[in-house]
Motif scaffolding. Structure first.
Motif, PDB file in Angstrom:
ATOM      1  N   ALA A 111       0.828  -1.202   0.000  1.00  0.00           N
ATOM      2  CA  ALA A 111       0.000   0.000   0.000  1.00  0.00           C
ATOM      3  C   ALA A 111       0.866   1.257   0.000  1.00  0.00           C
ATOM      4  N   GLY A 112       0.498   2.198  -0.851  1.00  0.00           N
ATOM      5  CA  GLY A 112       1.215   3.460  -0.964  1.00  0.00           C
ATOM      6  C   GLY A 112       2.222   3.505  -2.084  1.00  0.00           C
ATOM      7  N   LYS A 113       2.590   2.340  -2.633  1.00  0.00           N
ATOM      8  CA  LYS A 113       3.542   2.316  -3.739  1.00  0.00           C
ATOM      9  C   LYS A 113       2.821   2.461  -5.077  1.00  0.00           C
ATOM     10  N   LYS A 114       3.601   2.721  -6.109  1.00  0.00           N
ATOM     11  CA  LYS A 114       3.044   2.884  -7.443  1.00  0.00           C
ATOM     12  C   LYS A 114       2.525   1.545  -7.976  1.00  0.00           C
ATOM     13  N   ALA A 115       1.447   1.628  -8.724  1.00  0.00           N
ATOM     14  CA  ALA A 115       0.806   0.423  -9.255  1.00  0.00           C
ATOM     15  C   ALA A 115       1.472  -0.007 -10.553  1.00  0.00           C
ATOM     16  N   ASP A 116       2.756  -0.380 -10.447  1.00  0.00           N
ATOM     17  CA  ASP A 116       3.506  -0.968 -11.554  1.00  0.00           C
ATOM     18  C   ASP A 116       3.502  -2.480 -11.323  1.00  0.00           C
ATOM     19  N   LEU A 117       2.850  -3.222 -12.215  1.00  0.00           N
ATOM     20  CA  LEU A 117       2.581  -4.638 -11.971  1.00  0.00           C
ATOM     21  C   LEU A 117       2.792  -5.448 -13.238  1.00  0.00           C
ATOM     22  N   VAL A 118       3.194  -6.704 -13.050  1.00  0.00           N
ATOM     23  CA  VAL A 118       3.319  -7.634 -14.171  1.00  0.00           C
ATOM     24  C   VAL A 118       2.561  -8.911 -13.827  1.00  0.00           C
ATOM     25  N   LEU A 119       1.774  -9.404 -14.773  1.00  0.00           N
ATOM     26  CA  LEU A 119       1.024 -10.646 -14.619  1.00  0.00           C
ATOM     27  C   LEU A 119       1.680 -11.709 -15.485  1.00  0.00           C
ATOM     28  N   LEU A 120       2.121 -12.804 -14.857  1.00  0.00           N
ATOM     29  CA  LEU A 120       2.803 -13.891 -15.546  1.00  0.00           C
ATOM     30  C   LEU A 120       1.854 -15.060 -15.750  1.00  0.00           C
ATOM     31  N   ASN A 121       2.083 -15.815 -16.807  1.00  0.00           N
ATOM     32  CA  ASN A 121       1.237 -16.971 -17.100  1.00  0.00           C
ATOM     33  C   ASN A 121       1.563 -18.185 -16.250  1.00  0.00           C
ATOM     34  N   GLU A 122       2.697 -18.159 -15.550  1.00  0.00           N
ATOM     35  CA  GLU A 122       3.060 -19.231 -14.626  1.00  0.00           C
ATOM     36  C   GLU A 122       3.708 -18.627 -13.393  1.00  0.00           C
ATOM     37  N   ASN A 123       3.803 -19.417 -12.351  1.00  0.00           N
ATOM     38  CA  ASN A 123       4.389 -18.974 -11.088  1.00  0.00           C
ATOM     39  C   ASN A 123       5.863 -19.401 -11.042  1.00  0.00           C
ATOM     40  N   PRO A 124       6.801 -18.452 -11.040  1.00  0.00           N
ATOM     41  CA  PRO A 124       8.223 -18.828 -11.026  1.00  0.00           C
ATOM     42  C   PRO A 124       8.645 -19.545  -9.745  1.00  0.00           C
ATOM     43  N   LEU A 125       7.867 -19.421  -8.672  1.00  0.00           N
ATOM     44  CA  LEU A 125       8.218 -20.086  -7.419  1.00  0.00           C
ATOM     45  C   LEU A 125       7.848 -21.565  -7.406  1.00  0.00           C
ATOM     46  N   THR A 126       6.961 -21.984  -8.320  1.00  0.00           N
ATOM     47  CA  THR A 126       6.509 -23.374  -8.298  1.00  0.00           C
ATOM     48  C   THR A 126       6.855 -24.147  -9.566  1.00  0.00           C
ATOM     49  N   CYS A 127       7.212 -23.478 -10.640  1.00  0.00           N
ATOM     50  CA  CYS A 127       7.583 -24.205 -11.861  1.00  0.00           C
ATOM     51  C   CYS A 127       9.003 -24.744 -11.733  1.00  0.00           C
ATOM     52  N   ALA A 128       9.396 -25.621 -12.629  1.00  0.00           N
ATOM     53  CA  ALA A 128      10.770 -26.129 -12.635  1.00  0.00           C
ATOM     54  C   ALA A 128      11.725 -24.961 -12.890  1.00  0.00           C
ATOM     55  N   PRO A 129      12.784 -24.803 -12.097  1.00  0.00           N
ATOM     56  CA  PRO A 129      13.667 -23.636 -12.241  1.00  0.00           C
ATOM     57  C   PRO A 129      14.216 -23.447 -13.656  1.00  0.00           C
ATOM     58  N   GLU A 130      14.503 -24.560 -14.332  1.00  0.00           N
ATOM     59  CA  GLU A 130      15.083 -24.435 -15.678  1.00  0.00           C
ATOM     60  C   GLU A 130      14.086 -23.896 -16.698  1.00  0.00           C
ATOM     61  N   THR A 131      12.807 -23.815 -16.338  1.00  0.00           N
ATOM     62  CA  THR A 131      11.788 -23.293 -17.265  1.00  0.00           C
ATOM     63  C   THR A 131      11.386 -21.849 -16.954  1.00  0.00           C
ATOM     64  N   ILE A 132      11.977 -21.249 -15.937  1.00  0.00           N
ATOM     65  CA  ILE A 132      11.575 -19.894 -15.532  1.00  0.00           C
ATOM     66  C   ILE A 132      11.726 -18.917 -16.691  1.00  0.00           C
ATOM     67  N   ARG A 133      12.792 -19.053 -17.450  1.00  0.00           N
ATOM     68  CA  ARG A 133      13.031 -18.129 -18.557  1.00  0.00           C
ATOM     69  C   ARG A 133      11.901 -18.188 -19.589  1.00  0.00           C
ATOM     70  N   ASP A 134      11.236 -19.307 -19.678  1.00  0.00           N
ATOM     71  CA  ASP A 134      10.204 -19.501 -20.704  1.00  0.00           C
ATOM     72  C   ASP A 134       8.838 -18.983 -20.280  1.00  0.00           C
ATOM     73  N   ILE A 135       8.701 -18.548 -19.038  1.00  0.00           N
ATOM     74  CA  ILE A 135       7.414 -17.992 -18.590  1.00  0.00           C
ATOM     75  C   ILE A 135       7.107 -16.738 -19.399  1.00  0.00           C
ATOM     76  N   THR A 136       5.895 -16.638 -19.882  1.00  0.00           N
ATOM     77  CA  THR A 136       5.512 -15.481 -20.689  1.00  0.00           C
ATOM     78  C   THR A 136       4.717 -14.476 -19.860  1.00  0.00           C
ATOM     79  N   VAL A 137       4.738 -13.247 -20.338  1.00  0.00           N
ATOM     80  CA  VAL A 137       4.043 -12.153 -19.675  1.00  0.00           C
ATOM     81  C   VAL A 137       2.636 -12.051 -20.258  1.00  0.00           C
ATOM     82  N   SER A 138       1.645 -11.964 -19.386  1.00  0.00           N
ATOM     83  CA  SER A 138       0.268 -11.836 -19.823  1.00  0.00           C
ATOM     84  C   SER A 138      -0.162 -10.378 -19.944  1.00  0.00           C
TER      85      SER A 138
END
Length: 539
Positions: free
Chosen positions: A495-522
């Motif tokens: 709260a109070g910060k600027k609303a600069d946000l990115v929505l990803l098609n996958e969760n980098p915390l739960t996908c296989a680490p080697e596939t993080i680079r392949d996550i696309t931006v929605s």
């Protein structure tokens, strides 16, 4: 107008409350973060934005790069990228591409080709003046190495600059000669006459006209705040004007190069959009062209740019020159960012920093060490002691790691290239960067390579220096914001910060680490405004 974002995985990057169910926005600001019930109650008749189970993060921050040069690469200059990043595989391929560009962009103004890499072509060398003269003897031509620390020039370009014999010698730079004549290959400070081509009116005009296209290349990777890591006045003024006219939605951190006196602050009318960054100094060169200053010799010397067996690079700025520069910057109450790839360079910076008359004042600043690729453990101890902040370049592990191992540094030093894990163990606040256009801006690729440390050839470099995914994400969000003094405005969903946000098609915390680079931006929001969508890309 209020918006409430619901039905997604929300990673706030706020250690005090790392997860949330909903976010309430009003205008350009995050109003509240919490449970869906709480946010819905607060929202009233707000627009409900369904995240459809995707993952929301704070907008990524480009901790160090060169927005204007990347923009010119997209909008203005010839493309000399080598395979696998591009299509150039030989000097002959390069000549053919330059001839094509010259025919499609006729005129008398010099032209520039970007991102050539001599280690990726069959000849394993930079083009000579004689090579480039085959493209044109009437028009000046410059080919910049992908590191932007080495260049080739044709005879017309050298003649225009008055470079005709061995009298052209530049401190902090190297010129290659044969039989008393320049071959057309220049390193570091010796490149200055040709670097001036980057400020040509025609190139800047083309970039200005295509600036929205350049911005979209960052939004497409989830970046909402971009760094211009070595700005000159012409480019800073142009970008500031486009921002103030509302044509540039990215936030810009502008780091002006120092030329004698400490640069004035921009004085932008929109200081939350056009952000004054630290003053930039370039202390050494690049490992992959053997100009970074190392404490021990390069593992193998370059086969076509012969140097003594004990050659270990050189400093572009001597410690004697650096000290008064830093003291002026600190006295002006500004921070600094110093390009430093080699550990000899880092030693010189640390020793000089410790000797400053205004050392205690300097320790209170947010002063950055950019790249820091071969930093040693003892140097990290001093970095922690002096409150300095490193920004690492883990993309190098993937792109250049095999050559660091086999050619530039050798197995031992290559194992600990970009040792982010060592900084994490010391609680040093680090960031991660791509140095675009050296490598394309891609924050999730940085996260992957800081986590996996795998080269393009499949070799793992430095198992001990891997870091967890969450800590890698900090390097492109909250830590990057902290380094530039922006942590109260950017870097986390609070709260109070600027609303600069990115929505990803996958969760980098739960996908296989080697596939993080392949996550696309929605989707991407900048200041609460939708600026990019995978379904409907902007212009």
């Amino acid at each position: 107008m209020k918006k409430v974002l619901v039905n997604g995985t929300i990673i706030t990057m706020d250690d005090a409350s790392p997860r949330a169910e909903a976010v309430l926005l009003e205008g350009d600001t995050i109003v509240a973060v919490g449970s869906r019930v709480e946010m819905t109650a607060l929202a009233g008749d707000a627009e409900v934005v369904d995240l459809h189970g995707k993952t929301l993060l704070p907008g990524f921050i480009d901790a160090h790069g060169h927005f204007t040069l990347q923009g010119m690469a997209i909008c203005s200059f010839a493309d000399a990228r080598c395979a696998p990043l591009g299509k150039i595989a030989s000097i002959e391929d390069l000549i053919a591409e330059l001839k094509r560009y010259d025919a499609e962009h006729p005129g008398t103004e010099p032209f520039v080709a970007l991102n050539f890499d001599d280690t990726l072509v069959r000849e394993y060398r930079m083009p000579s003046a004689a090579d480039l003269d085959r493209v044109s003897t009437e028009r000046a031509i410059c080919v910049l190495h992908s590191s932007v620390h080495m260049a080739s020039a044709n005879t017309k370009a050298m003649t225009d600059a008055g470079i005709v014999d061995e009298t052209y010698q530049v401190p902090g730079g190297t010129v290659y000669f044969k039989n008393g004549k320049p071959t057309g290959i220049f390193e570091e400070n010796a490149m200055a006459p040709f670097m001036a081509y980057l400020g040509m009116p025609g190139a800047i005009q083309q970039f200005e006209q295509g600036i929205a296209k350049a911005a979209d290349s960052y939004f497409a990777k989830g970046v909402t705040t971009v760094c211009e890591g070595a700005g000159d006045n012409a480019n800073i003024q142009m970008v500031m004007r486009k921002s103030e006219e509302g044509e540039l939605k990215l936030r810009m951190i502008m780091c002006p190069l120092i030329y004698g006196d400490v640069p004035e602050k921009m004085g932008a009318s929109n200081p939350e959009q056009m952000i004054d960054g630290p003053v930039k100094l370039v202390m050494d060169g690049s490992i992959q062209i053997n100009t970074a200053a190392l404490s021990e010799p390069y593992y193998k010397q370059h086969p076509t740019r012969k140097k003594p067996d004990d050659y270990r690079g050189f400093l572009r700025i001597t410690p004697e020159e650096l000290k008064p520069m830093l003291e002026k910057i600190v006295d002006a109450r500004r921070n600094f960012a110093i390009h430093c790839n080699g550990d000899w360079t880092i030693d010189a910076i640390l020793d000089t920093f410790a000797s400053l008359e205004n050392f205690e004042q300097a320790k209170c600043g947010r002063n950055l060490l950019i790249h820091c690729q071969t930093v040693r453990e003892d140097q990290l101890d001093r970095i922690k002691q002096y409150n300095l902040l490193p920004s690492f370049f883990p993309e190098h592990i993937f792109v250049y790691g095999d050559r660091h191992y086999e050619t530039f540094l050798g197995p031992d030093r290559a194992e600990r290239i970009n040792p982010v894990g060592s900084a994490l163990k010391r609680d040093i606040i680090y960031s991660l960067h791509n140095d675009a256009p050296v490598t394309p801006c891609h924050p999730l690729s940085l996260v992957k390579h800081a986590v996996c440390r795998t080269t393009s050839g499949g070799r793992v470099l430095g198992e001990a220096y891997k870091i967890p995914v969450y800590d890698a994400l900090k390097g492109v969000t909250i830590n990057a914001a902290y380094q530039y003094g922006l942590e109260k405005m950017l870097g986390s969903i609070v709260a109070g910060k600027k609303a600069d946000l990115v929505l990803l098609n996958e969760n980098p915390l739960t996908c296989a680490p080697e596939t993080i680079r392949d996550i696309t931006v929605s989707r991407v929001w900048a200041g609460g405004e939708p600026v990019w969508s995978e379904a409907v890309p902007q212009a």
